[in-house]
Design an enzyme around this catalytic site. Structure first.
Site, PDB file in Angstrom:
ATOM      1  N   LYS A   1       0.846  -1.195   0.000  1.00  0.00           N
ATOM      2  CA  LYS A   1       0.000   0.000   0.000  1.00  0.00           C
ATOM      3  C   LYS A   1       0.884   1.248   0.000  1.00  0.00           C
ATOM      4  O   LYS A   1       1.989   1.229   0.567  1.00  0.00           O
ATOM      5  CB  LYS A   1      -0.862  -0.073   1.261  1.00  0.00           C
ATOM      6  CG  LYS A   1      -1.993   0.908   1.402  1.00  0.00           C
ATOM      7  CD  LYS A   1      -2.757   0.593   2.719  1.00  0.00           C
ATOM      8  CE  LYS A   1      -3.920   1.540   2.959  1.00  0.00           C
ATOM      9  NZ  LYS A   1      -4.669   1.194   4.199  1.00  0.00           N
TER      10      LYS A   1
ATOM     11  N   SER B   1      -9.614   1.097   3.408  1.00  0.00           N
ATOM     12  CA  SER B   1      -8.800   1.943   2.567  1.00  0.00           C
ATOM     13  C   SER B   1      -7.773   1.181   1.735  1.00  0.00           C
ATOM     14  O   SER B   1      -7.247   1.727   0.763  1.00  0.00           O
ATOM     15  CB  SER B   1      -8.060   2.966   3.439  1.00  0.00           C
ATOM     16  OG  SER B   1      -7.162   2.313   4.313  1.00  0.00           O
TER      17      SER B   1
ATOM     18  N   SER C   1      -9.585  -1.564   7.462  1.00  0.00           N
ATOM     19  CA  SER C   1      -9.056  -1.255   6.128  1.00  0.00           C
ATOM     20  C   SER C   1      -8.326  -2.394   5.436  1.00  0.00           C
ATOM     21  O   SER C   1      -8.015  -2.293   4.246  1.00  0.00           O
ATOM     22  CB  SER C   1      -8.119  -0.039   6.202  1.00  0.00           C
ATOM     23  OG  SER C   1      -8.869   1.146   6.247  1.00  0.00           O
TER      24      SER C   1
END
Lengths: 476, 493
Positions: free
Chosen positions: B77, B152, B176
């Site tokens: 990420k 997310s 997330s």
């Protein structure tokens, strides 16, 4: 009607650790700007603080030295505000639960000692330094100081004059240096003071206070407080009201000016620092720190008076710093016969000479053992006290031992009564009129004869023996 | 579909049937083919990926034993700081930021021999549940590119689901990792808070953030989690004495005999999607068949979790994001008039609206006069939620719940309604507040969209969720399904 002054002090004192509070960067003063920084103290993304435990131990030691309570669990909080020299946008501090609570510092006063309460000591990190002067349209920031550990020492509003405030600060300053928890060099900003000042009629509730910010010399602090007291009294006597505000002392104009009022005061939005777990210390750790605590200035002063019979003045002088006290104790150890002579010679002769030479006791060219060697020669009547002062001058100069200088310069004191008698007879023969006079009752002439004999012996005759033999021989 | 799992690649590499370079080329090809439609990756440097793969092949040839993740591609990420390439947290405010350091977990991956594939899309500063707040545009769900992949960590989830990478790292502050894993039909584990170092991971809410693995199988998750876990003296919240057991071994379990699974009534509520409910109930029935006992339990303070979270997380975020002040790095506005103008305009231009909303919420909750009513109250609720779980785990070994009350929704459907968006994290948030390990794995489909089953264990008992999830996975086929457009048939278009 008279006014009562009420003063409380907040001192920011740099804890003398090798590395910063939350990272491994050096705390050395005076390096090139921004050379002692790393991603942590620059507030880079994802970087985390790791607490320097030396700073914790030194805060605890300070707390123990003022008789405070050590919180076995304390907490760090974030104090939020924006400023370019505060890289993270918050300062890690202790707000809700500081490591040290309570305690006191005793200051000398007119009627003996007065006890000033200490509210709390908490740990926090310093910000960097912003520089605006001499720059156009830009400011420069040096983050070498960012993250340097501080203790904030907050007093109760127990002081009633600028003089008391200064006395408190001096005691505190001496204490932190004594404990070796801070260099407390005021010129380097290692010991900075904010003063909360208010005035009231005796017996009335506390008046509105103003905060004098960021002062770093005893002289400025005294001037600033005195100025502020006068200002507040004038405001009130003119029918006005004191406004709660922060004021900055201008040491050039000798006046203070308003920085911001309470209405503009920051809301720091304190909350617990989630990057650091609660700080837990064990009672065993606290006890170990207590066991390693050096004798404090007050304790030393009292011990020097009782154990060595020193005058309060000498005891005070020799307990000013840990270095002085330990030097004195080394001196006594090397010349145990007469601790008072040790104190006289160290306090009056040695320290005076060091001061002239601009030196501290730590780098005295004459060691304690060496000075003891000189005192030994006074004690065994090898030299007189007067000659010894000259010898000490020579020792300061060359670093040589007292014996070597006495030998080299032939300063050995003459105590042999035969040799002294010979000199006396010479002096009497050269001054028949004075001999007549003395024998006729002019006792005062004794001084003249002593002087002549000492002079003839180039100062080496033992004054005691000279006196005694003169009295004998002048009888005729 | 090139490979079914990270474990399969590993055994093929170990057997000498393929090389790290071949594997890397294959996935780079898939990224080149599909990232345009998914927007799962926001940074790819193919030459650098191949260089790492070559280095791994060289290591393998020069050493007797390969490292634990030797030659295995892993995407991360955009929240993980890496010395190679930009780290932008999908925010304009970090548009030119290159970290001069690797996050501790990146160091772990490198030391384990992994090949870092690139940076994946995410909600800006991890604030969101749909990967729509990214400064680089929304990411899409491979099961239906008109829907969101969750967030997310939506980029990591979409990349794994579409097999653009066999594994990825995400972070989980309020779900997330688990929620996007659920919405894209993959497996993801949020470890116990303190298990994985947070150093070098851009902070959102420090007391909740935790990094974890997102993969196609439970065993793959165990393998990656093992590589990134461990005490870090540079993170004071990383736990030194965390118990470590053989997580890979824990994945060999195929039944649930004697396992007591808690079914919290507060997680099966009005308003949840009927198809999701049916899938999760069916999954629990499967667990019963595998030998587990399903026990109804209560976590009474669950209903306050979302409210408490949306006070605590924004409060911490409001301080964590203060460092983006344009003074030392990051976006700075043109020609600032003075300091205040520089701060306000740089931050106004640099942050998106969801980030601003959370900074404002947090600053408000912490401000003088409101602190007790909001922040302090939320912390008290957090304690009650932790106690709920402690009490429940006196009765049961594990808790099973839906991961999300709904399947993936359409792009833009909830962007104007932040409160509804926040409710999509209703089942995951309490786990972060309590600091517990939580895993999501696929347990069904509704109208072709994946449904996730969430496993929750007591702190430090990751092996327990891994065992249960492995047994369920062994008895079901959900994890092996592939979105049609990205399978072997339609994949290499």
């Amino acid at each position: 009607m008279s006014w009562e002054v009420v003063i409380g002090l907040e001192v920011h004192c740099q804890i003398n650790t090798r590395t910063k509070a939350f990272c491994g960067c050096s705390t050395r003063f005076g390096a090139e700007p921004n050379t002692q920084t790393c991603p942590v103290c620059l507030g880079m993304p994802g970087q985390l603080p790791v607490l320097n435990t030396v700073a914790v131990d030194k805060s605890i030691l300070t707390g123990l030295a003022i008789g405070a309570k050590i919180n076995l669990e304390s907490r760090f909080d974030r104090k939020n505000y924006f400023y370019p020299d505060l890289p993270k946008g918050y300062q890690i501090s202790q707000f809700a639960v500081p490591i040290v609570e309570g305690g006191h510092i005793d200051i000398p006063g007119k009627d003996g000692e007065k006890r000033i309460g200490v509210t709390r000591i908490h740990m926090e990190e310093d910000a960097g330094k912003s520089m605006h002067e001499g720059l156009e349209a830009v400011s420069h920031i040096d983050l070498n100081r960012s993250g340097v550990p501080l203790m904030e020492i907050v007093s109760e509003p127990d002081m009633r004059s600028a003089d008391e405030a200064i006395a408190y600060l001096k005691q505190l300053h001496q204490l932190v240096r004594f404990l070796e928890v801070s260099g407390a060099d005021m010129e380097k900003g290692q010991f900075r003071c904010d003063a909360n000042v208010s005035v009231r009629r005796p017996g009335e509730p506390l008046g509105t206070r103003t905060e004098l910010k960021n002062m770093n010399s005893f002289r400025f602090i005294k001037q600033a407080i005195d100025y502020e007291v006068m200002r507040q009294i004038e405001v009130i006597e003119d029918g006005g009201k004191v406004v709660q505000e922060s004021r900055l002392w201008d040491s050039v104009k000798n006046e203070s000016r308003s920085m911001r009022s309470k209405e503009e005061a920051h809301d720091y939005r304190y909350f617990p620092e989630p990057d650091l777990p609660p700080l837990r210390v064990s009672q065993e750790d606290v006890d170990a720190i207590r066991a390693g605590m050096p004798e404090l200035p007050g304790q030393l002063r009292r011990r020097f008076e009782t154990e060595f019979g020193l005058s309060p003045y000498d005891a005070d002088v020799l307990s000013q710093t840990r270095e002085l006290a330990s030097w004195y104790e080394s001196l006594v150890a090397a010349h145990p016969a007469d601790p008072k002579r040790c104190a006289n010679w160290m306090a009056n002769e040695l320290l005076g000479r060091l001061k002239e030479a601009g030196k501290e006791i730590e780098n005295s060219p004459v060691s304690a053992e060496s000075l003891a060697g000189l005192l030994d020669r006074i004690a065994d009547n090898t030299i007189s006290g007067k000659i010894a002062k000259d010898v000490l001058d020579a020792m300061m100069e060359s670093g040589a031992s007292a014996d070597a200088i006495i030998e080299e310069r032939g300063l050995k004191q003459v105590s042999d009564s035969g040799a002294i008698d010979a000199i006396i007879r010479e002096v009497m023969a050269a001054n028949p009129e004075q001999v007549e006079g003395y024998r006729g009752g002019k006792d005062k002439l004794m001084g003249f004869f002593v002087g002549q004999v000492m002079k003839a012996s180039r100062g080496q005759a033992n004054p005691g023996v000279v006196n005694q033999r003169l009295k004998e021989l002048l009888k005729g | 579909m090139p490979f079914s799992s990270l474990s399969e690649i590993k055994s093929r590499l170990d057997a000498g049937e393929t090389s790290a370079v071949e594997v890397a080329q294959l996935y780079l090809g898939r990224i080149a083919a599909h990232n345009g439609s998914l927007n799962a990756f926001v940074h790819i440097d193919p030459a650098h990926v191949l260089a790492q793969a070559e280095a791994s092949d060289r290591y393998r040839s020069e050493h007797d034993a390969p490292r634990p993740l030797e030659g295995l591609p892993i995407a991360v990420k955009d929240i993980f700081c890496t010395q190679d390439g930009p780290t932008r947290c999908c925010s304009r405010i970090l548009e030119d930021f290159h970290a001069p350091y690797d996050a501790q977990v990146i160091t772990h991956l490198k030391e384990a021999g992994a090949v870092l594939v690139g940076k994946t899309n995410m909600d800006e500063f991890a604030m969101g549940s749909s990967t729509e707040t990214s400064a680089f545009g929304p990411c899409r769900n491979p099961w239906d590119i008109e829907t969101i992949p969750g967030g997310s960590s939506g980029g990591s989830a979409a990349a794994v689901a579409a097999a653009l990478t066999p594994a990825a790292l995400g972070t989980d502050t309020g779900g997330s990792i688990r929620q996007p894993a659920s919405l894209t039909g993959i497996t993801g584990l949020k470890p116990t808070y303190g298990r994985v170092s947070r150093r070098g991971i851009i902070a959102f809410a420090s007391s909740l953030d935790q990094a974890g693995a997102m993969t196609r199988t439970v065993k793959d998750t165990a393998m990656v989690t093992a590589a990134i876990s461990g005490h870090d003296s540079g993170d004071a919240t990383s736990v030194e004495s965390a118990p470590v057991v053989d997580w890979l071994g824990a994945c060999d379990v195929t039944d649930m005999k004697g396992l007591r699974i808690g079914r919290p009534k507060e997680y099966f509520i009005e308003g949840m999607d009927a198809g999701v409910r049916a899938s999760v109930e069916a999954a629990l029935e499967k667990c019963r068949e595998l030998g587990a006992e399903i026990i109804d339990i209560s976590l009474p303070h669950t209903k306050y979790a979302v409210a408490a979270y949306y006070v605590i997380a924004p409060s911490e975020a409001s301080a964590n994001l203060s460092r983006y002040d344009s003074v030392r790095f990051g976006h700075r506005c043109d020609n600032p008039e003075d300091l205040l103008d520089m701060y306000t305009r740089s931050r106004d231009e640099g942050f998106g609206s969801e980030v601003k909303r959370r900074i404002l919420t947090g600053a408000f909750a912490l401000s003088s006069g409101y602190y007790d009513a909001y922040y302090l109250k939320a912390q008290q609720v957090r304690t009650l939620i932790q106690q709920d779980f402690i009490k429940a785990f006196e009765q049961v070994d594990l808790i099973a719940t839906p991961t999300s009350p709904i399947t993936a929704f359409k792009l833009g459907e909830k962007t104007d309604d932040p409160l509804t968006m926040y409710l999509s994290d209703i089942y995951t948030i309490a786990v972060n507040l309590a600091g517990l390990p939580g895993l999501s794995q696929p347990c069904g489909f509704v109208d072709g969209m994946p449904v996730g089953l969430q496993w929750i264990a007591p702190a430090w008992r990751e092996e327990s969720v891994l065992s249960a999830a492995s047994a369920y996975e062994a008895a079901t086929e959900w994890h092996s399904r592939v979105p049609a457009a990205f399978g072997s048939d339609g994949g290499e278009s």
